[in-house]
Design a protein around this motif. Sequence first.
Motif, PDB file in Angstrom:
ATOM      1  N   SER A 160       0.847  -1.192   0.000  1.00 32.38           N
ATOM      2  CA  SER A 160       0.000   0.000   0.000  1.00 32.38           C
ATOM      3  C   SER A 160       0.879   1.237   0.000  1.00 32.38           C
ATOM      4  O   SER A 160       2.057   1.176   0.375  1.00 32.38           O
ATOM      5  N   SER A 161       0.322   2.335  -0.414  1.00 27.40           N
ATOM      6  CA  SER A 161       1.064   3.594  -0.433  1.00 27.40           C
ATOM      7  C   SER A 161       0.828   4.344   0.874  1.00 27.40           C
ATOM      8  O   SER A 161      -0.254   4.266   1.458  1.00 27.40           O
ATOM      9  N   PRO A 162       1.827   5.080   1.353  1.00 22.81           N
ATOM     10  CA  PRO A 162       1.663   5.831   2.598  1.00 22.81           C
ATOM     11  C   PRO A 162       0.761   7.042   2.392  1.00 22.81           C
ATOM     12  O   PRO A 162       0.511   7.461   1.252  1.00 22.81           O
ATOM     13  N   PRO A 163       0.265   7.630   3.473  1.00 24.20           N
ATOM     14  CA  PRO A 163      -0.558   8.843   3.342  1.00 24.20           C
ATOM     15  C   PRO A 163       0.202   9.940   2.602  1.00 24.20           C
ATOM     16  O   PRO A 163       1.410  10.115   2.785  1.00 24.20           O
ATOM     17  N   GLY A 164      -0.504  10.657   1.744  1.00 29.10           N
ATOM     18  CA  GLY A 164       0.110  11.753   1.005  1.00 29.10           C
ATOM     19  C   GLY A 164       0.844  11.342  -0.244  1.00 29.10           C
ATOM     20  O   GLY A 164       1.403  12.197  -0.943  1.00 29.10           O
ATOM     21  N   THR A 166       1.480  10.623  -3.962  1.00 27.97           N
ATOM     22  CA  THR A 166       0.833  11.196  -5.133  1.00 27.97           C
ATOM     23  C   THR A 166       1.115  10.361  -6.376  1.00 27.97           C
ATOM     24  O   THR A 166       2.021   9.516  -6.395  1.00 27.97           O
ATOM     25  N   PRO A 205      -6.032   4.739  -3.267  1.00 29.90           N
ATOM     26  CA  PRO A 205      -6.754   5.888  -2.712  1.00 29.90           C
ATOM     27  C   PRO A 205      -7.365   6.735  -3.822  1.00 29.90           C
ATOM     28  O   PRO A 205      -6.850   6.779  -4.944  1.00 29.90           O
ATOM     29  N   ASN A 231      -0.286  -0.180  -4.615  1.00 30.28           N
ATOM     30  CA  ASN A 231      -1.367  -0.622  -3.737  1.00 30.28           C
ATOM     31  C   ASN A 231      -1.865  -1.995  -4.179  1.00 30.28           C
ATOM     32  O   ASN A 231      -3.068  -2.240  -4.283  1.00 30.28           O
TER      33      ASN A 231
END
Length: 337
Positions: A160-164, A166, A205, A231
């Motif tokens: 998964s990608s971390p918060p923020g 892009t 996301p 992700n």
Amino acid sequence: MADLLGVAVLGAGHMGADHVRRLDRVVSGARVAAVADPDAERARDSVAGIDGVPVHTDVEAALDAPGVDAVLIASPGPAHEEALLAAFARGLPVLCEKPMTPDSAGALRVMAAEARLGRRLVQIGFMRRYDAEYEDLKALLDSGRLGRPLMLHCTHRNVSSPPGFTSEMLINSSVSHEIDAARWLLGQELTAVTVLRPAPSSGAPSGLLDPQFVLFETAGGALVDVEVFVNCGFGYQVRCEAVCERGSARIGEERAMTVTAGGGARAEVPQDYLVRFADAYDREVQSWVDAVRRGTVTGPSAWDGYAAAAVAEAGVLSLETGARTRVDLAPRPDLYA
């Protein structure tokens, strides 16, 4: 302790804390001499159990701490240029995690500053060059046994990608490793990039263009394709297949434990880059420490950091426009010939 290389670690996040552990417990010939992070509590946590390591919230204070002989930069990319220039001003050798700088303009400034010194001080943290499988593939391609390399097929997947995170960061953060690996494996510069965008995964996301398919062209006429999928949901996977005139070679197949139970078998998949490339990071830092103790700097150079930034910028432009985008590199300084 006096004969150990004293290293100031800048950044105490996920990567920086792991490097603190590595310098303290794995690497020989070095010690943690100081840690700096804007979050003082995080800096203290990173050195818990290591006696006598001062922690700072200011980079320059850490660089000026007693016993600091070298610097390991593991802070976020936007902080790298200032830290590099501060280390250069003190004549301190540096291992800088990628990206060297977030953009090619900053990378050019770093190269110019190092060139004015007349000697290399920085190694860039493209750790795949120290992975045993990548080293074997490089040696095979260099031997010429399979003939001229025609294509590289690459896969780069994260759970998964971390918060923020892009859409642009799929190129300038994730694929930057493939950019350097391709340049190194083939011994060629990348000259153009095209980014294709399939329909985003339902697991991504909202608003994130994930996955992406990236096609690079090289100065020697080879093609490099990268599937980047941050992700995927099931594990961390990095694979590379080189297709040559007289054969092919593939690395990155699963090497983890397989568990058989309950009438079935399950192969474990690494969940994190620090697991998949743990040995590569250990070998990279050990190689850097050994070189610095000999009075040299080896490994990926500021030119490699600049080239990766310039190719990534072209990739981001292609992502935005959907068009094939040329990579225009500045002249290569003699220091990096």
